[in-house]
Design a protein around this motif. Structure first.
Motif, PDB file in Angstrom:
ATOM      1  N   ALA A 120       0.835  -1.206   0.000  1.00 44.30           N
ATOM      2  CA  ALA A 120       0.000   0.000   0.000  1.00 44.30           C
ATOM      3  C   ALA A 120       0.864   1.249   0.000  1.00 44.30           C
ATOM      4  CB  ALA A 120      -0.931  -0.007   1.211  1.00 44.30           C
ATOM      5  N   ALA A 121       1.912   1.258   0.813  1.00 40.85           N
ATOM      6  CA  ALA A 121       2.826   2.398   0.839  1.00 40.85           C
ATOM      7  C   ALA A 121       3.511   2.576  -0.507  1.00 40.85           C
ATOM      8  CB  ALA A 121       3.854   2.209   1.951  1.00 40.85           C
ATOM      9  N   ASP A 122       3.931   1.472  -1.106  1.00 40.20           N
ATOM     10  CA  ASP A 122       4.568   1.541  -2.429  1.00 40.20           C
ATOM     11  C   ASP A 122       3.596   2.095  -3.470  1.00 40.20           C
ATOM     12  OD1 ASP A 122       6.930   0.511  -1.435  1.00 40.20           O
ATOM     13  OD2 ASP A 122       6.531  -1.548  -2.108  1.00 40.20           O
ATOM     14  N   GLU A 123       2.344   1.649  -3.415  1.00 40.42           N
ATOM     15  CA  GLU A 123       1.359   2.110  -4.393  1.00 40.42           C
ATOM     16  C   GLU A 123       1.057   3.593  -4.206  1.00 40.42           C
ATOM     17  OE1 GLU A 123      -1.380   1.662  -7.670  1.00 40.42           O
ATOM     18  OE2 GLU A 123       0.537   0.814  -7.026  1.00 40.42           O
ATOM     19  N   LEU A 124       1.007   4.051  -2.969  1.00 37.47           N
ATOM     20  CA  LEU A 124       0.804   5.477  -2.737  1.00 37.47           C
ATOM     21  C   LEU A 124       1.949   6.283  -3.349  1.00 37.47           C
ATOM     22  CD1 LEU A 124      -0.560   7.940  -1.548  1.00 37.47           C
ATOM     23  CD2 LEU A 124       0.470   7.374   0.673  1.00 37.47           C
ATOM     24  N   ARG A 125       3.173   5.842  -3.115  1.00 40.13           N
ATOM     25  CA  ARG A 125       4.324   6.560  -3.683  1.00 40.13           C
ATOM     26  C   ARG A 125       4.282   6.534  -5.216  1.00 40.13           C
ATOM     27  NH1 ARG A 125       6.962   4.494   1.208  1.00 40.13           N
ATOM     28  NH2 ARG A 125       7.257   2.469   0.191  1.00 40.13           N
ATOM     29  N   ARG A 126       3.900   5.384  -5.796  1.00 41.79           N
ATOM     30  CA  ARG A 126       3.802   5.296  -7.253  1.00 41.79           C
ATOM     31  C   ARG A 126       2.742   6.245  -7.791  1.00 41.79           C
ATOM     32  NH1 ARG A 126       1.157   2.643 -11.716  1.00 41.79           N
ATOM     33  NH2 ARG A 126      -0.596   2.025 -10.380  1.00 41.79           N
ATOM     34  N   CYS A 127       1.592   6.269  -7.137  1.00 42.21           N
ATOM     35  CA  CYS A 127       0.493   7.100  -7.622  1.00 42.21           C
ATOM     36  C   CYS A 127       0.837   8.581  -7.551  1.00 42.21           C
ATOM     37  CB  CYS A 127      -0.776   6.809  -6.827  1.00 42.21           C
ATOM     38  SG  CYS A 127      -1.534   5.225  -7.239  1.00 42.21           S
ATOM     39  N   VAL A 128       1.536   8.983  -6.498  1.00 40.97           N
ATOM     40  CA  VAL A 128       1.928  10.387  -6.366  1.00 40.97           C
ATOM     41  C   VAL A 128       3.061  10.705  -7.345  1.00 40.97           C
ATOM     42  CG1 VAL A 128       2.971  12.089  -4.816  1.00 40.97           C
ATOM     43  CG2 VAL A 128       1.139  10.584  -3.986  1.00 40.97           C
ATOM     44  N   GLY A 129       4.091   9.860  -7.357  1.00 43.74           N
ATOM     45  CA  GLY A 129       5.273  10.154  -8.161  1.00 43.74           C
ATOM     46  C   GLY A 129       5.088   9.951  -9.646  1.00 43.74           C
ATOM     47  N   ASP A 130       4.385   8.882 -10.041  1.00 39.67           N
ATOM     48  CA  ASP A 130       4.266   8.549 -11.465  1.00 39.67           C
ATOM     49  C   ASP A 130       2.951   9.013 -12.087  1.00 39.67           C
ATOM     50  OD1 ASP A 130       6.675   7.310 -11.067  1.00 39.67           O
ATOM     51  OD2 ASP A 130       5.894   5.258 -11.147  1.00 39.67           O
ATOM     52  N   LEU A 131       1.870   9.009 -11.301  1.00 39.08           N
ATOM     53  CA  LEU A 131       0.549   9.312 -11.851  1.00 39.08           C
ATOM     54  C   LEU A 131       0.063  10.712 -11.500  1.00 39.08           C
ATOM     55  CD1 LEU A 131      -1.273   5.899 -11.185  1.00 39.08           C
ATOM     56  CD2 LEU A 131       0.150   6.573 -13.133  1.00 39.08           C
ATOM     57  N   GLY A 132       0.752  11.395 -10.601  1.00 39.97           N
ATOM     58  CA  GLY A 132       0.363  12.752 -10.249  1.00 39.97           C
ATOM     59  C   GLY A 132      -0.828  12.854  -9.321  1.00 39.97           C
ATOM     60  N   PHE A 133      -1.130  11.794  -8.567  1.00 43.20           N
ATOM     61  CA  PHE A 133      -2.252  11.838  -7.645  1.00 43.20           C
ATOM     62  C   PHE A 133      -1.928  12.740  -6.456  1.00 43.20           C
ATOM     63  CE2 PHE A 133      -4.544   7.573  -8.804  1.00 43.20           C
ATOM     64  CZ  PHE A 133      -4.666   8.014 -10.110  1.00 43.20           C
ATOM     65  N   VAL A 134      -2.974  13.134  -5.727  1.00 46.38           N
ATOM     66  CA  VAL A 134      -2.822  14.177  -4.707  1.00 46.38           C
ATOM     67  C   VAL A 134      -3.129  13.659  -3.293  1.00 46.38           C
ATOM     68  CG1 VAL A 134      -3.208  16.066  -6.319  1.00 46.38           C
ATOM     69  CG2 VAL A 134      -5.174  15.008  -5.172  1.00 46.38           C
ATOM     70  N   GLY A 135      -2.958  12.381  -3.059  1.00 47.72           N
ATOM     71  CA  GLY A 135      -3.206  11.773  -1.765  1.00 47.72           C
ATOM     72  C   GLY A 135      -3.850  10.417  -1.943  1.00 47.72           C
ATOM     73  N   THR A 136      -4.465   9.918  -0.884  1.00 49.25           N
ATOM     74  CA  THR A 136      -5.137   8.627  -0.942  1.00 49.25           C
ATOM     75  C   THR A 136      -6.432   8.692  -0.150  1.00 49.25           C
ATOM     76  OG1 THR A 136      -4.886   6.230  -0.553  1.00 49.25           O
ATOM     77  CG2 THR A 136      -3.938   7.702   1.088  1.00 49.25           C
ATOM     78  N   LEU A 137      -7.343   7.791  -0.468  1.00 53.69           N
ATOM     79  CA  LEU A 137      -8.592   7.660   0.275  1.00 53.69           C
ATOM     80  C   LEU A 137      -8.740   6.215   0.703  1.00 53.69           C
ATOM     81  CD1 LEU A 137     -12.036   9.215  -0.321  1.00 53.69           C
ATOM     82  CD2 LEU A 137     -11.882   6.710  -0.291  1.00 53.69           C
ATOM     83  N   VAL A 138      -9.016   5.998   1.984  1.00 54.81           N
ATOM     84  CA  VAL A 138      -9.267   4.657   2.509  1.00 54.81           C
ATOM     85  C   VAL A 138     -10.721   4.579   2.944  1.00 54.81           C
ATOM     86  CG1 VAL A 138      -6.869   4.368   3.218  1.00 54.81           C
ATOM     87  CG2 VAL A 138      -8.530   5.206   4.869  1.00 54.81           C
ATOM     88  N   THR A 139     -11.306   3.404   2.757  1.00 55.41           N
ATOM     89  CA  THR A 139     -12.731   3.208   2.990  1.00 55.41           C
ATOM     90  C   THR A 139     -12.944   2.266   4.163  1.00 55.41           C
ATOM     91  OG1 THR A 139     -13.109   3.484   0.620  1.00 55.41           O
ATOM     92  CG2 THR A 139     -14.908   2.558   1.902  1.00 55.41           C
ATOM     93  N   GLY A 140     -13.155   2.829   5.349  1.00 58.80           N
ATOM     94  CA  GLY A 140     -13.428   2.007   6.513  1.00 58.80           C
ATOM     95  C   GLY A 140     -12.208   1.231   6.981  1.00 58.80           C
ATOM     96  N   THR A 141     -12.456   0.050   7.526  1.00 60.00           N
ATOM     97  CA  THR A 141     -11.404  -0.792   8.074  1.00 60.00           C
ATOM     98  C   THR A 141     -10.994  -1.852   7.058  1.00 60.00           C
ATOM     99  OG1 THR A 141     -13.016  -2.322   9.035  1.00 60.00           O
ATOM    100  CG2 THR A 141     -12.283  -0.479  10.414  1.00 60.00           C
TER     101      THR A 141
END
Length: 333
Positions: A120-141
């Motif tokens: 999950a941490a790797d995917e967040l870094r990929r999305c920000v660094g490679d895809l230009g995303f602006v954060g993450t959203l998690v849904t519940g537990t």
């Protein structure tokens, strides 16, 4: 006036189907009318799955300049299964592709596989660094665990390192909670609404943020940024009470309200009420409110009208409409 909304969702149809296959029994036992209710309750598929078309027309009609889009119901982020890693990547790649078709109108929140916190941490870094995303959203537990659990430390560290927020979104409570708290002498549809958007998942999402404070996560990660919808999911209205009661334990370095006002931004999620706006302006201030509609689950025709007629000064209006989102999510003006 530029308007940016940040709790806006899409569905990735292939991933939604697979998540439903892998998630096991639903937390609510259906009755005779439940299937028809779900069909009526579901958003329009075209609006939910596509960023262009009717969604873009709606944005133009109501004055939304930019939507920050995240995966909605049946998100692989909360799926407690190894396949969540592949599904989340698929969702993010599709969202990035659709954003690229309308690059001035949309931004994205990453969908991250909480089943595997390091992935999950790797995917967040990929999305920000490679895809230009602006954060993450998690849904519940995920697996019944909130983000304060020690296993999610890589996720909190990654979010702090990229300096972009985690949107702590509601998810349906697990079956034992739904049955004990929200089942009763009413139809399954009422139980679903009571445990979900009527009350229950808001309480749980507020608890989620409170757990991050009480666990010391915000001491370990003082620069972690959190977003909380629906006017702070009930918790933002109890800050004085939290300070008094949790102060008795003397377990935190600072009062709960100080952690909250430093690390949390709240959004209305389409609950456009002057009374609520007045209250939360007093509780957290205009610099802690970011605008949102909750499309396609809530579709309002007064998105810009509400802010334009709201009893706030021009600086507060601009802060809520776009300036806070630009600053916190690093969206260019």
């Amino acid at each position: 006036m530029r308007i940016i909304t940040v709790e806006e969702h899409f569905h990735h149809p292939g991933s939604v189907g697979r998540v439903m296959e892998l998630s096991g029994p639903a937390p609510i036992t259906p009755d005779a009318g439940f299937g028809d209710f779900l069909g009526d309750f579901a958003p329009d598929p075209e609006a939910a799955e596509q960023l262009g078309g009717s969604r873009l027309k709606h944005m133009d009609d109501v004055g939304i300049d930019v939507q920050v889009v995240s995966h909605g119901a049946n998100s692989p982020s909360a799926l407690d299964h190894p396949e969540a890693v592949t599904l989340c990547r698929r969702v993010n790649d599709d969202l990035a592709r659709q954003i690229s078709e309308h690059p001035t109108r949309f931004r994205g929140f990453a969908t991250i596989p909480l089943h595997d916190p390091r992935a999950a941490a790797d995917e967040l870094r990929r999305c920000v660094g490679d895809l230009g995303f602006v954060g993450t959203l998690v849904t519940g537990t995920c697996g019944g665990l909130f983000l304060d659990d020690a296993r999610f430390e890589p996720v909190l560290a990654a979010a702090e390192a990229v300096d972009l927020p985690i949107y702590v979104h509601p998810g349906m409570p697990q079956a034992p909670v739904s049955t004990a708290y929200y089942a009763g002498a009413w139809p399954a549809a009422v139980q679903m609404l009571f445990s979900g958007p009527g009350f229950g998942w808001h309480a749980e999402a507020g608890i989620h943020v409170l757990r991050l404070i009480l666990s010391g996560a915000l001491d370990r990660h003082p620069n972690l940024k959190l977003l909380s919808g629906h006017w702070g999911e009930l918790a933002a209205g109890w800050l004085d009470r939290f300070d008094e009661v949790f102060g008795w334990a003397k377990a935190l370095e600072r009062p709960v309200s100080e952690y909250y006002r430093h690390s949390v931004w709240i959004t209305p999620s389409g609950m456009f009420s002057q009374n609520q706006l007045d209250y939360y302006l007093a509780e957290v201030g205009a610099d802690r409110i970011i605008y949102s509609e909750d499309f396609p689950y809530v579709v309002r025709d007064d998105v810009s009208e509400f802010l334009n007629r709201a009893d706030v000064d021009d600086d507060q209006r601009e802060a809520i409409a776009h300036r806070n989102a630009e600053r916190v999510l690093r969206i260019e003006p």
